[in-house]
Scaffold this active site. Structure first.
Site: not given
Ligand code: XUL
Ligand code: CO
Length: 442
Positions: A100, A103, A232, A268, A271, A296, A307, A309, A339
């Site tokens: 991003h 970041d 996404e 992702e 998600h 992702d 989430d 991650d 991610d």
């Molecule tokens: C948030 C997510 C983000 C996107 C990029 O859930 O997955 O990090 O991948 O904005």
């Molecule tokens: Co993501």
């Protein structure tokens, strides 16, 4: 140049018998498979936000990991972050990264100052990439959800000024992506959704989101960008309802606004599970609609509805994921972006390496298992046989457009009760076939 992980060398591939925690057991980056090395099949990427910025802060407590990279000045830290990121990628044989804008470089007092500082760090990273062309940008994106101005959304904010600010930020992030040679640009709808319909004009918000996407695509193409744009999907979090709920919802949105030729999906895993789908489901919907783009790579926890991650360690999921990727023809501009973040309690520098090794090995295993499943052929043959009634007779006539309701009624009346084209779905047999493939890998 300063070494950030002096106690960790280049991570070697040692094979599945190895007990070395700092070695790959399955990911052999240079192993040739179908004429190209494994690293090019898997196209692993490091996510700048989690790996370089995520310090373990959560809703209940402060950070546990030190991600200052030894610098308190924001501009110096941004450079140190880049140096550390390249060291991590190098030691782990990761060829790609994703970012991003914020970041790479945080917000400063004004947008002009923020942009100037971002330019500096983008130039710095461009120099590092020129010195080491094995390091590439998978995709870039803009963080239009962090700052308080985005509290009600960005492209879907009720404020036209926020919409304009969003456009300005995305324009700059597209410039940075192009400058770093990225072949992907992601739109994840950070706060593009709602908390309550009592205060929301859903129709206007969705129209505006489409307007923003159209402007962004037109701008990027006018600058010579030839890569992909990805949406996404995510169903919730941070907002109660995210507009990009899942792949099917996004497809409907894109078609309504005539954007379906311009976008692919960045799927992702976590998600997908938040949307109450499997990871494979989302990939299959994307593949069947010709919009599979990038991934992702992470996983959630089935007992938690948020989430998390986590780094992916579920071999079934990575196998079925790679099955879909192979069936989609492999990655073109996309890849596997981690991610994913180390758990808050896994706070040491070594944990970064253990986590990536776990995720990369799990995907390498999944890739090998998916290839074995396809080479074995029984699964695909079963599916083909299950639909055999469409290859001849009335099935073929329907597919060829040679049947109408009257003809089908006549056919059904003559044929009588259906028996011969019904057969068992054999779910359990296929599940044990998958197990058999997984545990017989070389
Ligand atoms: C948030 C997510 C983000 C996107 C990029 O859930 O997955 O990090 O991948 O904005
Ligand atoms: Co993501």
């Amino acid at each position: 140049m300063r070494e950030f992980f002096p106690n960790i060398g280049k991570i070697p591939y040692e094979g599945k018998q190895s007990t070395n925690p700092l070695a790959f057991k399955y990911y052999n980056p240079d192993e040739m498979i179908d004429g190209k090395p494994m690293r090019e099949h898997l196209k692993f990427a490091l996510s700048w936000w989690h790996t370089m910025g995520g310090d373990g802060t959560d809703m209940f407590g402060c950070g546990t990991a030190d991600k200052t990279w030894g610098e308190s000045d924001p501009a110096a830290r941004a450079k140190a972050k880049a140096d550390a990121a390249f060291e991590i990628m190098d030691k782990l044989s990761i060829d790609y990264f994703c970012f991003h804008d914020r970041d790479l470089s945080p917000e400063y007092g004004t947008l002009a100052e923020t942009n100037a500082k971002l330019d500096e760090i983008v130039d710095y990273i461009a120099e590092k990439m020129a010195a080491d062309p094995t390091k590439k940008l998978l995709w870039g994106t803009a963080k239009c959800f962090d700052h308080p101005r985005y509290m009600h959304g960005a492209g879907t904010s009720p404020s036209a000024d926020v919409f304009a600010y969003t456009a300005a930020q995305i324009k700059k992030a597209i410039d940075a992506t192009i400058k770093l040679g990225g072949n992907g640009y992601v739109f994840w709808g950070g706060r593009e959704g709602y908390e309550t319909l009592l205060n929301t004009d859903m129709g206007l918000e969705l129209d505006n989101m489409a307007r923003l996407l159209r402007m962004a695509v037109d701008y990027a193409r006018s600058q010579g960008y030839t890569g992909d744009f990805y949406i996404e999907p995510k169903p919730k979090e941070p907002t109660k309802h995210q507009y990009d709920f899942d792949t099917a919802t996004v497809l409907g949105f894109l078609k309504k606004y005539g954007l379906d030729q311009d976008f692919k999906m960045n799927i992702e895993a976590n998600h997908a599970t938040l949307a109450q789908h499997t990871f494979q489901h989302e990939l299959r919907v994307a593949r069947e609609n010709g919009v599979f783009g990038s991934i992702d790579a992470n996983q959630g926890d089935p007992l938690l509805g948020w989430d998390t991650d986590q780094f992916p360690t579920n071999i079934y999921d990575t196998t079925l994921c790679m099955y879909e990727v192979i069936k989609a023809g492999g990655f073109t501009n996309g890849g596997l972006n981690f991610d994913a973040k180390t758990r808050r309690g896994s706070y040491t520098p070594e944990d970064i390496f253990y986590s990536f090794i776990a995720g990369m090995d799990t995907f390498a295993l999944g890739f090998k298992a998916a290839r074995a499943l396809i080479a074995d052929g029984r699964l695909d043959q079963f599916v083909a046989d299950r639909y055999a009634s469409w290859t001849t007779g009335i099935g073929k006539e329907i597919l060829d457009g040679k049947a109408d309701m009257a003809k089908l009624e006549q056919y059904a009346l003559e044929k009588g009760e259906v028996t011969d084209s019904l057969c068992s779905g054999r779910q359990e047999l296929l599940e044990s076939l998958l197990n058999n493939i997984l545990f017989n890998l070389d």
